[in-house]
Design a protein around this motif. Structure first.
Motif, PDB file in Angstrom:
ATOM      1  N   LYS A  42     -32.212 -24.870 -63.356  1.00  0.00           N
ATOM      2  CA  LYS A  42     -31.980 -24.436 -64.734  1.00  0.00           C
ATOM      3  C   LYS A  42     -33.249 -23.925 -65.413  1.00  0.00           C
ATOM      4  CE  LYS A  42     -29.300 -25.545 -68.724  1.00  0.00           C
ATOM      5  NZ  LYS A  42     -28.241 -24.554 -68.587  1.00  0.00           N
ATOM      6  N   ILE A  43     -34.365 -24.583 -65.176  1.00  0.00           N
ATOM      7  CA  ILE A  43     -35.633 -24.182 -65.798  1.00  0.00           C
ATOM      8  C   ILE A  43     -36.617 -23.842 -64.689  1.00  0.00           C
ATOM      9  CG2 ILE A  43     -37.558 -24.926 -67.238  1.00  0.00           C
ATOM     10  CD1 ILE A  43     -35.550 -26.812 -68.644  1.00  0.00           C
ATOM     11  N   THR A  44     -37.195 -22.662 -64.767  1.00  0.00           N
ATOM     12  CA  THR A  44     -38.121 -22.181 -63.740  1.00  0.00           C
ATOM     13  C   THR A  44     -39.436 -21.778 -64.386  1.00  0.00           C
ATOM     14  OG1 THR A  44     -36.279 -21.360 -62.418  1.00  0.00           O
ATOM     15  CG2 THR A  44     -38.446 -20.455 -61.921  1.00  0.00           C
ATOM     16  N   THR A  45     -40.537 -22.201 -63.803  1.00  0.00           N
ATOM     17  CA  THR A  45     -41.858 -21.805 -64.287  1.00  0.00           C
ATOM     18  C   THR A  45     -42.091 -20.338 -63.943  1.00  0.00           C
ATOM     19  OG1 THR A  45     -42.661 -24.049 -63.963  1.00  0.00           O
ATOM     20  CG2 THR A  45     -44.330 -22.309 -64.143  1.00  0.00           C
ATOM     21  N   TYR A  46     -42.539 -19.577 -64.937  1.00  0.00           N
ATOM     22  CA  TYR A  46     -42.746 -18.140 -64.819  1.00  0.00           C
ATOM     23  C   TYR A  46     -44.245 -17.882 -64.987  1.00  0.00           C
ATOM     24  CZ  TYR A  46     -41.016 -13.311 -65.410  1.00  0.00           C
ATOM     25  OH  TYR A  46     -40.704 -11.987 -65.254  1.00  0.00           O
ATOM     26  N   LEU A  47     -44.863 -17.302 -63.997  1.00  0.00           N
ATOM     27  CA  LEU A  47     -46.317 -17.085 -63.987  1.00  0.00           C
ATOM     28  C   LEU A  47     -46.630 -15.595 -64.103  1.00  0.00           C
ATOM     29  CD1 LEU A  47     -47.096 -19.469 -60.991  1.00  0.00           C
ATOM     30  CD2 LEU A  47     -47.304 -20.001 -63.430  1.00  0.00           C
ATOM     31  N   TRP A  48     -47.523 -15.240 -64.997  1.00  0.00           N
ATOM     32  CA  TRP A  48     -47.897 -13.845 -65.254  1.00  0.00           C
ATOM     33  C   TRP A  48     -49.223 -13.553 -64.563  1.00  0.00           C
ATOM     34  CZ3 TRP A  48     -45.909 -10.541 -69.450  1.00  0.00           C
ATOM     35  CH2 TRP A  48     -46.640  -9.357 -69.623  1.00  0.00           C
ATOM     36  N   PHE A  49     -49.211 -12.588 -63.681  1.00  0.00           N
ATOM     37  CA  PHE A  49     -50.417 -12.120 -63.004  1.00  0.00           C
ATOM     38  C   PHE A  49     -50.676 -10.675 -63.398  1.00  0.00           C
ATOM     39  CE2 PHE A  49     -48.858 -15.584 -60.466  1.00  0.00           C
ATOM     40  CZ  PHE A  49     -50.009 -16.235 -60.039  1.00  0.00           C
ATOM     41  N   ASP A  50     -51.893 -10.231 -63.226  1.00  0.00           N
ATOM     42  CA  ASP A  50     -52.226  -8.831 -63.457  1.00  0.00           C
ATOM     43  C   ASP A  50     -51.488  -7.993 -62.409  1.00  0.00           C
ATOM     44  OD1 ASP A  50     -53.347  -6.338 -63.840  1.00  0.00           O
ATOM     45  OD2 ASP A  50     -55.410  -6.990 -63.626  1.00  0.00           O
ATOM     46  N   HIS A  51     -51.889  -8.140 -61.145  1.00  0.00           N
ATOM     47  CA  HIS A  51     -51.271  -7.387 -60.050  1.00  0.00           C
ATOM     48  C   HIS A  51     -51.240  -8.186 -58.739  1.00  0.00           C
ATOM     49  CE1 HIS A  51     -55.600  -6.688 -59.727  1.00  0.00           C
ATOM     50  NE2 HIS A  51     -55.377  -6.590 -58.433  1.00  0.00           N
ATOM     51  N   GLN A  52     -51.515  -9.502 -58.796  1.00  0.00           N
ATOM     52  CA  GLN A  52     -51.677 -10.308 -57.586  1.00  0.00           C
ATOM     53  C   GLN A  52     -50.535 -11.284 -57.338  1.00  0.00           C
ATOM     54  OE1 GLN A  52     -53.426 -10.753 -60.417  1.00  0.00           O
ATOM     55  NE2 GLN A  52     -55.589 -10.337 -60.122  1.00  0.00           N
ATOM     56  N   ALA A  53     -49.361 -11.063 -57.899  1.00  0.00           N
ATOM     57  CA  ALA A  53     -48.258 -12.020 -57.793  1.00  0.00           C
ATOM     58  C   ALA A  53     -47.894 -12.325 -56.339  1.00  0.00           C
ATOM     59  CB  ALA A  53     -47.031 -11.508 -58.548  1.00  0.00           C
ATOM     60  N   GLU A  54     -47.771 -11.308 -55.517  1.00  0.00           N
ATOM     61  CA  GLU A  54     -47.369 -11.549 -54.129  1.00  0.00           C
ATOM     62  C   GLU A  54     -48.464 -12.268 -53.359  1.00  0.00           C
ATOM     63  OE1 GLU A  54     -44.956  -9.270 -50.614  1.00  0.00           O
ATOM     64  OE2 GLU A  54     -46.364  -8.061 -51.785  1.00  0.00           O
ATOM     65  N   GLU A  55     -49.712 -11.880 -53.567  1.00  0.00           N
ATOM     66  CA  GLU A  55     -50.843 -12.546 -52.907  1.00  0.00           C
ATOM     67  C   GLU A  55     -50.894 -14.023 -53.303  1.00  0.00           C
ATOM     68  OE1 GLU A  55     -55.756 -12.390 -52.941  1.00  0.00           O
ATOM     69  OE2 GLU A  55     -54.624 -10.889 -54.058  1.00  0.00           O
ATOM     70  N   ALA A  56     -50.745 -14.297 -54.592  1.00  0.00           N
ATOM     71  CA  ALA A  56     -50.793 -15.681 -55.073  1.00  0.00           C
ATOM     72  C   ALA A  56     -49.614 -16.486 -54.524  1.00  0.00           C
ATOM     73  CB  ALA A  56     -50.794 -15.715 -56.604  1.00  0.00           C
ATOM     74  N   ALA A  57     -48.412 -15.939 -54.582  1.00  0.00           N
ATOM     75  CA  ALA A  57     -47.237 -16.656 -54.092  1.00  0.00           C
ATOM     76  C   ALA A  57     -47.360 -16.947 -52.595  1.00  0.00           C
ATOM     77  CB  ALA A  57     -45.969 -15.853 -54.374  1.00  0.00           C
ATOM     78  N   THR A  58     -47.872 -15.999 -51.844  1.00  0.00           N
ATOM     79  CA  THR A  58     -48.072 -16.207 -50.406  1.00  0.00           C
ATOM     80  C   THR A  58     -49.077 -17.329 -50.170  1.00  0.00           C
ATOM     81  OG1 THR A  58     -47.512 -13.914 -49.919  1.00  0.00           O
ATOM     82  CG2 THR A  58     -48.800 -15.089 -48.257  1.00  0.00           C
ATOM     83  N   PHE A  59     -50.162 -17.328 -50.932  1.00  0.00           N
ATOM     84  CA  PHE A  59     -51.160 -18.393 -50.807  1.00  0.00           C
ATOM     85  C   PHE A  59     -50.563 -19.746 -51.197  1.00  0.00           C
ATOM     86  CE2 PHE A  59     -54.530 -20.945 -52.902  1.00  0.00           C
ATOM     87  CZ  PHE A  59     -55.263 -21.258 -51.770  1.00  0.00           C
ATOM     88  N   TYR A  60     -49.908 -19.821 -52.348  1.00  0.00           N
ATOM     89  CA  TYR A  60     -49.347 -21.087 -52.813  1.00  0.00           C
ATOM     90  C   TYR A  60     -48.342 -21.654 -51.813  1.00  0.00           C
ATOM     91  CZ  TYR A  60     -51.253 -19.745 -57.420  1.00  0.00           C
ATOM     92  OH  TYR A  60     -52.062 -19.369 -58.465  1.00  0.00           O
ATOM     93  N   ARG A  77     -38.699 -24.033 -57.751  1.00  0.00           N
ATOM     94  CA  ARG A  77     -38.702 -22.569 -57.899  1.00  0.00           C
ATOM     95  C   ARG A  77     -39.733 -22.109 -58.928  1.00  0.00           C
ATOM     96  NH1 ARG A  77     -34.132 -19.251 -55.728  1.00  0.00           N
ATOM     97  NH2 ARG A  77     -33.729 -20.519 -53.903  1.00  0.00           N
ATOM     98  N   PHE A  78     -40.336 -20.960 -58.634  1.00  0.00           N
ATOM     99  CA  PHE A  78     -41.277 -20.290 -59.531  1.00  0.00           C
ATOM    100  C   PHE A  78     -40.987 -18.801 -59.492  1.00  0.00           C
ATOM    101  CE2 PHE A  78     -43.431 -24.139 -58.359  1.00  0.00           C
ATOM    102  CZ  PHE A  78     -44.172 -24.503 -59.468  1.00  0.00           C
ATOM    103  N   LEU A  79     -41.350 -18.113 -60.556  1.00  0.00           N
ATOM    104  CA  LEU A  79     -41.340 -16.658 -60.587  1.00  0.00           C
ATOM    105  C   LEU A  79     -42.749 -16.201 -60.905  1.00  0.00           C
ATOM    106  CD1 LEU A  79     -38.072 -16.087 -62.629  1.00  0.00           C
ATOM    107  CD2 LEU A  79     -38.403 -15.600 -60.198  1.00  0.00           C
TER     108      LEU A  79
END
Length: 159
Positions: free
Chosen positions: A4-22, A59-61
């Motif tokens: 129901k509630i998902t943490t939403y993270l704002w990146f400049d342009h590194q969202a995929e890199e960060a998600a892959t690392f995490y 879950r995260f976005l």
């Protein structure tokens, strides 16, 4: 079941890199979906706009939203660690490549996201029914960057 509630993270342009690392840090983690910009934008067609991922089942976005907003310490991800080895490994990996150590188990990763890497033993020690033990554990924790379970236990027992 959808979360129901998902943490939403704002990146400049590194969202995929960060998600892959995490997702490499925690068992039971995965990239769920990568959504790319279409011809209508908002970014260049084909570039990553949004990454949906799970960390240990949560879950995260992650959005590539541009440089308008950055992370600060008002929000952090709290990781409950059973063993010192887990604390040590996460601390090393999250502070590598530009991350920053802070105090009391807090750090920032290379994207500026704040994390609390906390051994399960810490809340037990600082909530000890003996106020002397609890106080000594708290004072020891306040002098630490990365939390050291053995040092906390020694401080609590040193009465």
């Amino acid at each position: 079941m959808t979360q129901k509630i998902t943490t939403y993270l704002w990146f400049d342009h590194q969202a995929e890199e960060a998600a892959t690392f995490y997702t490499s840090l925690f068992a039971g983690s995965r990239i769920v979906r990568v959504q790319r910009n279409g011809d209508a934008g908002p970014g260049e067609a084909g570039t990553v706009m949004l990454v949906e991922f799970e960390l240990a089942g949560q879950r995260f976005l992650a959005l590539n939203g541009g440089p308008h907003f950055t992370f600060n310490e008002a929000v952090s991800l709290y990781v409950d660690c059973e063993m010192q080895e887990e604390v040590d490994e996460l601390w090393a990996r999250l502070t590598a490549d530009g991350g920053e150590e802070s105090q009391c188990g807090w750090l920032k990763d290379r994207w500026g996201l704040s994390w609390q890497i906390v051994p399960s033993r810490l809340p037990e020690l600082i909530a000890d029914p003996d106020p002397g033990r609890a106080g000594r554990a708290m004072q020891a924790m306040l002098r630490m960057g990365k939390i050291d379970i053995r040092a906390l236990e020694e401080a609590a027992a040193a009465g």
